[in-house]
Design a protein around this motif. Sequence first.
Motif, PDB file in Angstrom:
ATOM      1  N   MET A   1       0.809  -0.991  -0.018  1.00 32.00           N
ATOM      2  CA  MET A   1      -0.031   0.162   0.001  1.00 32.00           C
ATOM      3  C   MET A   1       1.097   1.333   0.207  1.00 32.00           C
ATOM      4  O   MET A   1       1.850   1.217   0.571  1.00 32.00           O
ATOM      5  CB  MET A   1      -0.810   0.020   1.400  1.00 32.00           C
ATOM      6  N   ASN A   2       0.603   2.235  -0.731  1.00 36.07           N
ATOM      7  CA  ASN A   2       1.365   3.359  -0.804  1.00 36.07           C
ATOM      8  C   ASN A   2       0.680   4.729  -0.208  1.00 36.07           C
ATOM      9  O   ASN A   2      -0.504   4.586   0.441  1.00 36.07           O
ATOM     10  CB  ASN A   2       1.678   3.895  -2.277  1.00 36.07           C
ATOM     11  N   TYR A   3       1.368   5.844  -0.180  1.00 34.20           N
ATOM     12  CA  TYR A   3       0.628   7.003   0.762  1.00 34.20           C
ATOM     13  C   TYR A   3      -0.431   7.317   0.219  1.00 34.20           C
ATOM     14  O   TYR A   3      -1.374   7.862   1.028  1.00 34.20           O
ATOM     15  CB  TYR A   3       2.026   8.062   1.026  1.00 34.20           C
ATOM     16  N   HIS A   4      -0.529   7.300  -1.063  1.00 34.07           N
ATOM     17  CA  HIS A   4      -1.741   7.833  -1.740  1.00 34.07           C
ATOM     18  C   HIS A   4      -3.128   6.990  -1.203  1.00 34.07           C
ATOM     19  O   HIS A   4      -3.973   7.414  -1.020  1.00 34.07           O
ATOM     20  CB  HIS A   4      -1.532   7.698  -3.122  1.00 34.07           C
ATOM     21  N   GLU A   5      -2.964   5.682  -1.082  1.00 30.98           N
ATOM     22  CA  GLU A   5      -3.918   4.733  -0.553  1.00 30.98           C
ATOM     23  C   GLU A   5      -4.186   4.964   0.876  1.00 30.98           C
ATOM     24  O   GLU A   5      -5.520   4.533   1.123  1.00 30.98           O
ATOM     25  CB  GLU A   5      -3.592   3.062  -0.819  1.00 30.98           C
ATOM     26  N   THR A  35       0.611   8.044   6.710  1.00 30.58           N
ATOM     27  CA  THR A  35       0.482   7.677   5.396  1.00 30.58           C
ATOM     28  C   THR A  35       1.717   6.863   4.740  1.00 30.58           C
ATOM     29  O   THR A  35       1.867   6.288   3.947  1.00 30.58           O
ATOM     30  CB  THR A  35       0.037   8.630   4.502  1.00 30.58           C
ATOM     31  N   LEU A  36       2.778   7.024   5.573  1.00 39.84           N
ATOM     32  CA  LEU A  36       4.145   6.287   5.065  1.00 39.84           C
ATOM     33  C   LEU A  36       4.344   5.037   5.670  1.00 39.84           C
ATOM     34  O   LEU A  36       5.096   4.220   4.932  1.00 39.84           O
ATOM     35  CB  LEU A  36       5.241   7.171   5.423  1.00 39.84           C
ATOM     36  N   LEU A  91      12.173   9.284  -1.328  1.00 41.57           N
ATOM     37  CA  LEU A  91      10.881   9.364  -1.717  1.00 41.57           C
ATOM     38  C   LEU A  91      10.970   9.162  -3.300  1.00 41.57           C
ATOM     39  O   LEU A  91      11.394  10.325  -3.911  1.00 41.57           O
ATOM     40  CB  LEU A  91       9.899  10.051  -1.125  1.00 41.57           C
ATOM     41  N   ASP A  92      10.313   8.315  -3.861  1.00 35.14           N
ATOM     42  CA  ASP A  92       9.973   8.556  -5.474  1.00 35.14           C
ATOM     43  C   ASP A  92       8.296   8.710  -5.627  1.00 35.14           C
ATOM     44  O   ASP A  92       7.716   7.728  -5.528  1.00 35.14           O
ATOM     45  CB  ASP A  92      10.263   7.067  -6.328  1.00 35.14           C
ATOM     46  N   PRO A  93       8.104   9.948  -5.637  1.00 36.01           N
ATOM     47  CA  PRO A  93       6.620  10.295  -5.778  1.00 36.01           C
ATOM     48  C   PRO A  93       5.976   9.756  -7.039  1.00 36.01           C
ATOM     49  O   PRO A  93       4.854   9.606  -7.009  1.00 36.01           O
ATOM     50  CB  PRO A  93       6.723  11.991  -5.739  1.00 36.01           C
ATOM     51  N   LEU A  94       6.716   9.420  -8.037  1.00 39.80           N
ATOM     52  CA  LEU A  94       6.206   8.936  -9.374  1.00 39.80           C
ATOM     53  C   LEU A  94       5.537   7.441  -9.077  1.00 39.80           C
ATOM     54  O   LEU A  94       4.561   7.054  -9.424  1.00 39.80           O
ATOM     55  CB  LEU A  94       7.014   9.141 -10.560  1.00 39.80           C
ATOM     56  N   GLN A  95       6.554   6.401  -8.432  1.00 44.71           N
ATOM     57  CA  GLN A  95       6.156   5.167  -8.130  1.00 44.71           C
ATOM     58  C   GLN A  95       5.479   5.265  -6.654  1.00 44.71           C
ATOM     59  O   GLN A  95       4.979   4.031  -6.576  1.00 44.71           O
ATOM     60  CB  GLN A  95       7.302   4.376  -8.176  1.00 44.71           C
ATOM     61  N   LYS A  96       5.302   6.181  -6.019  1.00 46.51           N
ATOM     62  CA  LYS A  96       4.728   6.264  -4.759  1.00 46.51           C
ATOM     63  C   LYS A  96       5.352   5.457  -3.587  1.00 46.51           C
ATOM     64  O   LYS A  96       4.652   4.381  -3.246  1.00 46.51           O
ATOM     65  CB  LYS A  96       3.210   5.977  -4.676  1.00 46.51           C
ATOM     66  N   CYS A  97       6.632   5.157  -3.630  1.00 41.15           N
ATOM     67  CA  CYS A  97       7.381   4.298  -2.683  1.00 41.15           C
ATOM     68  C   CYS A  97       8.790   4.800  -2.558  1.00 41.15           C
ATOM     69  O   CYS A  97       9.044   5.962  -2.877  1.00 41.15           O
ATOM     70  CB  CYS A  97       7.734   2.918  -3.638  1.00 41.15           C
ATOM     71  N   PHE A  98       9.420   4.288  -1.575  1.00 39.02           N
ATOM     72  CA  PHE A  98      10.891   4.550  -1.130  1.00 39.02           C
ATOM     73  C   PHE A  98      11.687   3.966  -1.887  1.00 39.02           C
ATOM     74  O   PHE A  98      11.379   2.672  -2.226  1.00 39.02           O
ATOM     75  CB  PHE A  98      10.863   4.620   0.328  1.00 39.02           C
ATOM     76  N   VAL A  99      12.931   4.482  -2.269  1.00 39.30           N
ATOM     77  CA  VAL A  99      14.050   3.922  -2.912  1.00 39.30           C
ATOM     78  C   VAL A  99      15.297   4.014  -1.905  1.00 39.30           C
ATOM     79  O   VAL A  99      15.487   5.154  -1.234  1.00 39.30           O
ATOM     80  CB  VAL A  99      14.247   4.483  -4.277  1.00 39.30           C
TER      81      VAL A  99
END
Length: 139
Positions: A1-5, A35-36, A91-99
Amino acid sequence: MNYHERDIYGIYNNPQFSPPLMAQGPGPHLMGAETLIGNNVLNHAGQTLGDIKEIMLEVETGRVGYAVLSFSTYFGLGEKLFAVPWKMLKLDPLQKCFVMDLSPERLKNAPGFDKGHWPNMKDVEWEKSLHSFYGSNLN
């Protein structure tokens, strides 16, 4: 699940969070901690390193100290927890994940713990060895 969800307050569902206008709102520079939790962590090769189970705050300074990642070793069995210095995550805001720049094999060898045996995170030697493993500065 990502921060958008996980966004129950509608922070990231605002049209201002669509590129290139993302800089107008609170994210991605300020994000809600709740949300994170649960966000995936990948490496640069797209391999899954785990997901964020907890965010550890330095109460005296107000800084984020660590993200606690969960990594399952075999089909969800043998879950191991890892305290990762927060500054190692991007944070990778396009993939909505952390790298994070780490291979799954290296993470398996990281200092970890299980949920019933948390380390003393105030122990200076533990902190030094952890930052040494990840190649991050203490401050």
